[in-house]
Scaffold this motif. Structure first.
Motif, short mmCIF file in Angstrom:
data_model
loop_
_atom_site.label_atom_id
_atom_site.label_comp_id
_atom_site.label_asym_id
_atom_site.label_seq_id
_atom_site.Cartn_x
_atom_site.Cartn_y
_atom_site.Cartn_z
N ALA A 33 59.27 2.51 -6.33
CA ALA A 33 60.14 3.33 -7.18
C ALA A 33 61.02 2.46 -8.06
O ALA A 33 61.23 2.76 -9.24
N ARG A 34 61.55 1.36 -7.51
CA ARG A 34 62.38 0.44 -8.29
C ARG A 34 61.56 -0.23 -9.39
O ARG A 34 62.04 -0.38 -10.51
N LEU A 35 60.34 -0.64 -9.06
CA LEU A 35 59.49 -1.27 -10.07
C LEU A 35 59.13 -0.27 -11.16
O LEU A 35 59.10 -0.62 -12.35
N SER A 36 58.89 0.97 -10.77
CA SER A 36 58.60 2.01 -11.74
C SER A 36 59.81 2.27 -12.63
O SER A 36 59.68 2.43 -13.85
N GLN A 37 61.00 2.29 -12.02
CA GLN A 37 62.23 2.48 -12.78
C GLN A 37 62.42 1.32 -13.77
O GLN A 37 62.79 1.53 -14.92
N LEU A 38 62.13 0.12 -13.32
CA LEU A 38 62.25 -1.06 -14.19
C LEU A 38 61.26 -0.97 -15.35
O LEU A 38 61.62 -1.23 -16.50
N GLU A 39 60.05 -0.56 -15.05
CA GLU A 39 59.03 -0.44 -16.10
C GLU A 39 59.41 0.62 -17.12
O GLU A 39 59.26 0.42 -18.33
N ASN A 40 59.93 1.76 -16.65
CA ASN A 40 60.37 2.82 -17.57
C ASN A 40 61.53 2.35 -18.44
O ASN A 40 61.58 2.66 -19.64
N ALA A 41 62.44 1.60 -17.84
CA ALA A 41 63.57 1.07 -18.62
C ALA A 41 63.07 0.07 -19.66
O ALA A 41 63.55 0.06 -20.80
N LYS A 42 62.09 -0.72 -19.30
CA LYS A 42 61.53 -1.70 -20.25
C LYS A 42 60.86 -0.99 -21.41
O LYS A 42 61.01 -1.38 -22.57
N ILE A 43 60.12 0.07 -21.13
CA ILE A 43 59.45 0.84 -22.19
C ILE A 43 60.49 1.41 -23.15
O ILE A 43 60.35 1.28 -24.37
N ALA A 44 61.53 2.00 -22.60
CA ALA A 44 62.59 2.57 -23.45
C ALA A 44 63.27 1.48 -24.26
O ALA A 44 63.52 1.64 -25.47
N TYR A 45 63.55 0.36 -23.63
CA TYR A 45 64.24 -0.75 -24.28
C TYR A 45 63.39 -1.31 -25.43
O TYR A 45 63.88 -1.48 -26.56
N LEU A 46 62.12 -1.59 -25.15
CA LEU A 46 61.25 -2.16 -26.18
C LEU A 46 61.02 -1.17 -27.32
O LEU A 46 61.03 -1.56 -28.50
N THR A 47 60.81 0.09 -26.98
CA THR A 47 60.60 1.12 -28.01
C THR A 47 61.79 1.15 -28.96
O THR A 47 61.62 1.20 -30.19
N ASP A 48 62.98 1.09 -28.41
CA ASP A 48 64.19 1.11 -29.23
C ASP A 48 64.32 -0.18 -30.05
O ASP A 48 64.55 -0.12 -31.26
N LYS A 49 64.16 -1.32 -29.41
CA LYS A 49 64.41 -2.60 -30.09
C LYS A 49 63.40 -2.90 -31.20
O LYS A 49 63.74 -3.55 -32.17
N ILE A 50 62.17 -2.43 -31.04
CA ILE A 50 61.19 -2.71 -32.10
C ILE A 50 60.98 -1.51 -33.02
O ILE A 50 60.15 -1.56 -33.91
N SER A 51 61.77 -0.46 -32.81
CA SER A 51 61.77 0.72 -33.68
C SER A 51 60.37 1.28 -33.89
O SER A 51 59.89 1.42 -35.02
N LEU A 52 59.73 1.63 -32.78
CA LEU A 52 58.38 2.19 -32.86
C LEU A 52 58.40 3.62 -33.38
O LEU A 52 59.21 4.43 -32.93
N THR A 53 57.51 3.90 -34.30
CA THR A 53 57.30 5.29 -34.70
C THR A 53 56.38 5.92 -33.65
O THR A 53 55.77 5.21 -32.85
#
Length: 162
Positions: A33-53
């Motif tokens: 669950a923690r690894l999944s939470q980390l992965e979800n946070a990474k997805i959100a973080y990267l999506t925001d930082k690289i401004s994905l459409t």
């Protein structure tokens, strides 16, 4: 330490944090669950930082996930070669492990070059640059929070509240 190793270290630290697994209701499921939470946070973080459409995201994430899987495989193989106790190995075994480790690190660089090209097919070069920077920033932030929060028992992950 290169950012790939730091990423791996962050995942290993989170998996090893004693309170993290217990807080999720069991050692095995809690870690996942923690690894999944980390992965979800990474997805959100990267999506925001690289401004994905939305269109870019549909094309990018399968490529990125493939890259991440291959990178994890290389890192796993590198960990298996680690020499914690060289006393039990012959000089030739040590030499072979070090040679294999260098070859795997070269594979890692080759993989990054390959995916650098693939990423450019779905992202602008500016976004690709932001991607590599954002990965390093995310890892630094996770490591900082793990060190500062005594295992992140109450700390939110980067991107989790964005």
């Amino acid at each position: 330490m290169n950012y790939l190793l730091r990423s791996l270290l962050a995942l290993l630290l989170l998996a090893a944090v004693p309170g993290a697994a217990a807080a999720q209701g069991g050692r095995g499921g809690g870690r996942q669950a923690r690894l999944s939470q980390l992965e979800n946070a990474k997805i959100a973080y990267l999506t925001d930082k690289i401004s994905l459409t939305q269109d870019q995201a549909q094309k990018f994430w399968p490529v990125y996930n493939e890259f991440t899987d291959k990178r994890r495989d290389i890192n796993k193989r590198l960990r298996l070669l680690r020499i914690d106790n060289a006393d039990g190995l012959t000089d030739q075994q040590i030499k072979d492990n070090l040679t294999q480790g260098l070859a795997l690190r070269q594979n890692e660089v080759t993989l990054e070059k390959e995916y650098f090209e693939k990423f450019q097919k779905v992202l602008s070069i500016r976004q690709v640059g932001r991607l590599f920077l954002a990965e390093r920033q995310f890892t630094k932030e996770v490591l900082r929070r793990v060190a500062g929060a005594g295992g992140m028992s109450g700390a939110a992950l980067p991107g989790a509240d964005d």
